[in-house]
Design an enzyme around this catalytic site. Structure first.
Site, PDB file in Angstrom:
ATOM      1  N   ARG A  82       7.870  38.919 -22.141  1.00 38.27           N
ATOM      2  CA  ARG A  82       8.299  39.245 -20.780  1.00 38.27           C
ATOM      3  C   ARG A  82       8.727  40.708 -20.693  1.00 38.27           C
ATOM      4  O   ARG A  82       8.480  41.375 -19.690  1.00 38.27           O
ATOM      5  CB  ARG A  82       9.456  38.331 -20.370  1.00 38.27           C
ATOM      6  CG  ARG A  82      10.132  38.664 -19.051  1.00 38.27           C
ATOM      7  CD  ARG A  82       9.250  38.402 -17.852  1.00 38.27           C
ATOM      8  NE  ARG A  82       8.714  37.049 -17.831  1.00 38.27           N
ATOM      9  CZ  ARG A  82       7.955  36.558 -16.871  1.00 38.27           C
ATOM     10  NH1 ARG A  82       7.638  37.319 -15.828  1.00 38.27           N
ATOM     11  NH2 ARG A  82       7.475  35.315 -16.932  1.00 38.27           N
ATOM     12  N   GLY A 327      15.585  33.241 -23.419  1.00 38.07           N
ATOM     13  CA  GLY A 327      15.216  31.900 -23.004  1.00 38.07           C
ATOM     14  C   GLY A 327      13.726  31.793 -22.764  1.00 38.07           C
ATOM     15  O   GLY A 327      12.947  32.686 -23.132  1.00 38.07           O
ATOM     16  N   HIS A 329      11.888  31.972 -20.016  1.00 41.36           N
ATOM     17  CA  HIS A 329      11.294  33.018 -19.184  1.00 41.36           C
ATOM     18  C   HIS A 329      11.123  34.310 -19.966  1.00 41.36           C
ATOM     19  O   HIS A 329      10.154  35.048 -19.768  1.00 41.36           O
ATOM     20  CB  HIS A 329      12.172  33.262 -17.950  1.00 41.36           C
ATOM     21  CG  HIS A 329      11.499  34.070 -16.889  1.00 41.36           C
ATOM     22  ND1 HIS A 329      11.760  35.413 -16.696  1.00 41.36           N
ATOM     23  CD2 HIS A 329      10.560  33.734 -15.960  1.00 41.36           C
ATOM     24  CE1 HIS A 329      11.019  35.857 -15.695  1.00 41.36           C
ATOM     25  NE2 HIS A 329      10.282  34.876 -15.223  1.00 41.36           N
ATOM     26  N   CYS A 330      12.050  34.579 -20.883  1.00 40.93           N
ATOM     27  CA  CYS A 330      12.024  35.828 -21.651  1.00 40.93           C
ATOM     28  C   CYS A 330      10.819  35.936 -22.586  1.00 40.93           C
ATOM     29  O   CYS A 330      10.435  37.041 -22.970  1.00 40.93           O
ATOM     30  CB  CYS A 330      13.300  35.963 -22.490  1.00 40.93           C
ATOM     31  SG  CYS A 330      14.835  35.848 -21.553  1.00 40.93           S
ATOM     32  N   ILE A 331      10.233  34.797 -22.960  1.00 43.16           N
ATOM     33  CA  ILE A 331       9.136  34.836 -23.934  1.00 43.16           C
ATOM     34  C   ILE A 331       7.770  34.635 -23.278  1.00 43.16           C
ATOM     35  O   ILE A 331       6.758  34.555 -23.969  1.00 43.16           O
ATOM     36  CB  ILE A 331       9.347  33.823 -25.076  1.00 43.16           C
ATOM     37  CG1 ILE A 331       9.287  32.384 -24.583  1.00 43.16           C
ATOM     38  CG2 ILE A 331      10.679  34.083 -25.776  1.00 43.16           C
ATOM     39  CD1 ILE A 331       9.343  31.344 -25.709  1.00 43.16           C
TER      40      ILE A 331
END
Length: 340
Positions: A82, A327, A329-331
């Site tokens: 992300r 989390g 979304h971050c990946i």
């Protein structure tokens, strides 16, 4: 920049390879691999997934990843695509629509002393080139986790990220807004004063917005609601909720703020947690949601089901990701569909 809820052609991720991500033991390394793979394998049931994998991890990735996941060999420092990947946009109208890829400057979340970014600084080019997207270079230090959009020109950001002296020294809000307009088509930028407490500490991002607020639809914002006054994020939530309830979108319409409860878990071995159900990934027909083996899981997943009608809610235990600094979304990073 389309909303994350718009149709995708694919999702992009990066495989865990950094020392702290893989941990100190084989068991810790496999925990990271298993969790990243669980997210990829959940998404690939709904849309294609591309995974950047360093050469040293090819065999390990093959053990855990669904065979439908496309692997791109690439040296990496870390595993947060992300932030190190491009932010995809759609240029033009109708039959002239084409994919663009905004390549931000990445400098380890503001030149953090624990971060390295030799390889991550150029990792966005993998997805840019593989998709054939028009490359849009930006001089601004930014990360995908530091922005959210409704797809109609309204953007959420935090003052502690884009105005961070370690990222963009000397930049003003006007400078940032002008660059977000040029690259993403922003018409209105809503500035949140900060992010969550844990994320603002030494090993955090200094306040990414994608852990505190997101657009579920045009005019609808999901906000992290820490209901326990014992947690310092209780005050953060109150401040952000009040700010957003008083805001309007780019068309001047009031925002509808939906409170997404924080988990009941307050602390881990390192201190106050920043566990957040806001940090989910919306894909074609589904929401890949964070779960925490927490009493609030069921309530939060029900809020997400109401916020995203018609999409299947797919929970994945995100505790191993949060233990490493982020989390779901971050990946993940969405590649929007160009042709309707």
């Amino acid at each position: 920049m389309p909303a994350e809820t718009a149709a995708h052609d694919a999702a992009w991720m990066a495989w865990p390879s950094g020392s702290y991500t893989l941990g100190d033991t084989p068991a810790e390394a496999d925990e990271a691999r298993r969790t990243w793979a669980a997210v990829a394998n959940a998404i690939v049931d709904f849309e294609p997934v591309h995974m950047l994998v360093p050469p040293s991890e090819r065999a390990a990735a093959a053990r855990f990843l669904d065979e439908r996941v496309t692997v791109h060999e690439q040296l990496l420092d870390d595993a947060w695509y992300r932030d190190i990947g491009p932010t995809f946009v759609v240029q033009g109208e109708g039959s002239d629509r084409r994919l663009g890829a905004v390549n931000w400057v990445f400098n380890g979340w503001g030149q953090q002393d624990w971060a390295s970014w030799e390889h991550d600084a150029v990792a966005s080019l993998v997805a840019t080139e593989a998709t054939g997207a028009a490359r849009i270079d930006s001089p601004m230090v930014n990360e995908g986790g530091g922005i959210h959009t409704d797809g109609a020109g309204t953007l959420l950001v935090t003052e502690t990220v884009q105005l961070d002296p370690g990222r963009n020294p000397g930049w003003t809000k006007a400078d940032v807004e002008a660059e977000l307009t040029r690259t993403l088509g922003a018409r209105k930028v809503i500035w949140l004063p900060r992010g969550l407490t844990r994320d603002s500490e030494r090993f955090g991002t200094r306040g990414h917005v994608d852990i505190v607020a997101t657009f579920a639809d045009r005019g609808v914002v999901l906000v992290h609601d820490q209901r326990d006054p014992a947690h310092p994020d209780h005050a953060v939530s109150r401040e952000l909720i009040a700010l957003l309830e008083a805001e309007t979108d780019a068309d001047g319409k009031p925002l509808h703020v939906v409170r997404l409860p924080a988990p009941a878990t307050l602390r881990d071995d390192e201190g106050w947690v920043d566990y957040s159900y806001v940090n989910h990934f919306v894909c074609n027909g589904a929401v890949i949601a964070c779960s925490f083996a927490d009493p609030v899981d069921e309530e939060a997943l029900a809020v997400l089901a109401d916020a995203y009608p018609g999409r299947r809610i797919v929970p994945v235990d995100a505790r191993p990701i949060f233990a490493r600094g982020g989390g779901i979304h971050c990946i993940t990073q969405q590649q929007p569909r160009v042709q309707p």
